[in-house]
Design an enzyme around this catalytic site. Structure first.
Site, PDB file in Angstrom:
ATOM      1  N   LYS A   1      45.565  35.211  45.835  1.00  0.00           N
ATOM      2  CA  LYS A   1      45.704  34.663  44.487  1.00  0.00           C
ATOM      3  C   LYS A   1      46.449  33.329  44.563  1.00  0.00           C
ATOM      4  O   LYS A   1      45.835  32.311  44.837  1.00  0.00           O
ATOM      5  CB  LYS A   1      46.374  35.693  43.575  1.00  0.00           C
ATOM      6  CG  LYS A   1      45.457  36.896  43.319  1.00  0.00           C
ATOM      7  CD  LYS A   1      46.052  37.901  42.386  1.00  0.00           C
ATOM      8  CE  LYS A   1      45.038  38.951  41.948  1.00  0.00           C
ATOM      9  NZ  LYS A   1      44.480  39.757  43.044  1.00  0.00           N
TER      10      LYS A   1
ATOM     11  N   HIS B   1      50.646  39.565  41.317  1.00  0.00           N
ATOM     12  CA  HIS B   1      50.435  38.492  40.340  1.00  0.00           C
ATOM     13  C   HIS B   1      51.684  37.648  40.124  1.00  0.00           C
ATOM     14  O   HIS B   1      51.813  36.982  39.096  1.00  0.00           O
ATOM     15  CB  HIS B   1      49.937  39.081  39.020  1.00  0.00           C
ATOM     16  CG  HIS B   1      48.527  39.568  39.088  1.00  0.00           C
ATOM     17  ND1 HIS B   1      47.435  38.750  38.867  1.00  0.00           N
ATOM     18  CD2 HIS B   1      48.026  40.789  39.397  1.00  0.00           C
ATOM     19  CE1 HIS B   1      46.324  39.457  39.017  1.00  0.00           C
ATOM     20  NE2 HIS B   1      46.656  40.684  39.341  1.00  0.00           N
TER      21      HIS B   1
ATOM     22  N   SER C   1      48.823  42.626  35.273  1.00  0.00           N
ATOM     23  CA  SER C   1      47.848  41.542  35.193  1.00  0.00           C
ATOM     24  C   SER C   1      46.998  41.527  33.938  1.00  0.00           C
ATOM     25  O   SER C   1      46.450  40.488  33.584  1.00  0.00           O
ATOM     26  CB  SER C   1      46.921  41.598  36.414  1.00  0.00           C
ATOM     27  OG  SER C   1      46.176  42.807  36.428  1.00  0.00           O
TER      28      SER C   1
END
Length: 407
Positions: free
Chosen positions: A248, A217, A189
């Site tokens: 996320k 991610h 990330s």
């Protein structure tokens, strides 16, 4: 001992090094992402654009997700009422786990309150299931993975970041009969680079090791159904345990692992981080399940996300800024000094209404402090133009010239 003095000294040390972290009070407003309201310390308000959020696809305001949460809240109430073992498993949790297992093509999935807890609890529990287990961990793995490996009490080996040759050396040096597990990430990330998944899987096959990948991610954003880089590259079947997040791309909260039914059952039965934690509220589980299901058929959002990332990187490169570009959606601009990074962040917020949090040590190595931008489908041309113009204006402001920052 004067405990208060010790606390003052610890906090002052962060201030002196330019690493003290300040919370920015913002009010996200449905229908207006990525815009929000910032409440200053004096109580005044300012409209800002959030450029560092993890709601990568704007799913936190997706009507399908909100409706599912509202329906579950009305039907089941606020909380789950207990741990998963004691009254805290509902139809919403089971439905979500089924969606996640299907997403990754695995027999089962196990839901945690966060991906951090999922990593920590799983990696710290595996040596209980496989006595003598050696874990080979990438040097740049997330803090949650590091903590899980550190706490498990078993043997560990750290291989240089994405260095398959070094990993091979470490594997070859250990007892061939010892149980082994390789832990790594698909998208890292802070730099936005990709793990060498296929090569690591080949080594795992050669040395008889299990594979554990963090797709935090990547889930929702890569692959034809959002199954992550492992799905995109048709490698999910070669990974034994996939870790992901619901906080996320999916815009809600929670974390999970997806694996064989036996593996999930064993972790469920032995991991304290699962056993002794109150389960997610039913409304959160319902919203996450709706988000996962929605993104399985929303390639256009993934395409828009990648397009926005490419546009922003191209524009920032045009300014000559020291940008790291590994082809992912992560857009890090290296500043290289914690004080300068904080100053840039503060000026972007106060003068331009642009919020991007400074990233400092220990999240990244000293000397690589950065501003990490996270473009999304809801960041349009106006938002990009404003950001690029602000960065151009500020890069040489307050004696922060390009040469100084790049060096």
């Amino acid at each position: 001992m004067d405990y208060s003095v010790k606390l003052d000294a610890a906090i002052q040390k962060l201030h002196d090094e330019g690493r003290y972290r300040t919370f920015i009070d913002i009010e996200r407003r449905k229908g207006h992402f990525p815009h929000a309201i910032w409440t200053r310390p004096d109580g005044s308000e300012k409209e800002i654009t959030v450029w560092c959020g993890n709601d990568y696809l704007g799913m936190g305001q997706q009507p399908v997700v909100l409706e599912a949460m509202q329906e579950a809240l009305t039907a089941a109430g606020a909380g789950s009422g207990g741990t998963r073992n004691i009254s805290g498993t509902t139809v919403y949790h089971k439905r979500l786990e089924a969606e996640l297992a299907d997403l990754h093509g695995k027999e089962a999935a196990l839901l945690f309150t966060s991906a951090y807890i999922a990593n920590d609890a799983t990696l710290s529990t595996l040596p209980k299931l496989f006595p003598g287990l050696i874990i080979y961990s990438d040097a740049l793995n997330h803090a949650s993975m590091i903590e899980g490996v550190r706490r498990n009490g078993g043997a560990k080996r750290i291989f240089r970041h994405n260095d398959v040759a070094h990993l091979r050396e470490l594997l070859a040096a250990d007892d061939p009969a010892a149980p082994k597990l390789i832990a790594f990430e698909s998208v890292y990330s802070m730099d936005g680079d990709f793990g060498p998944i296929e090569e690591i899987c080949d080594l795992a096959d050669e040395f008889g090791a299990l594979t554990y990948i963090d797709e935090v991610h990547a889930v929702g954003m890569y692959g034809p159904r959002g199954g992550g880089v492992t799905e995109r590259d048709n490698l999910a079947h070669r990974i034994d345990i996939i870790n992901g997040t619901l906080a996320k791309a999916y815009g809600v909260m929670g974390g999970y692992i997806a694996a064989s039914a036996k593996m999930c059952d064993a972790i469920r039965s032995y991991a304290p981080g699962f056993i002794f934690t109150t389960s997610l509220p039913p409304a959160v589980a319902a919203g996450a399940a709706a988000s996962v299901a929605y993104l399985k058929n929303a390639q256009e959002l993934r395409d828009q996300h990648q397009t926005q990332a490419r546009i922003l990187k191209t524009r920032l490169k045009g300014l000559g800024l020291p940008l790291i570009d590994h082809g992912s959606h992560i857009v890090p601009v290296i500043v290289g000094d914690p004080v300068h990074t904080k100053k840039l962040s503060d000026m972007l917020l106060e003068d331009f209404g642009i919020y991007v949090q400074p990233i400092n040590f220990p999240t990244v190595p000293r000397g690589t402090e950065r501003l990490r931008f996270t473009p999304s489908p809801v960041h349009g041309p106006k938002e990009v133009d404003k950001l690029v113009k602000a960065m151009d204006a500020l890069w040489s402001h307050c004696a922060l010239n390009r040469a100084e920052l790049a060096g």
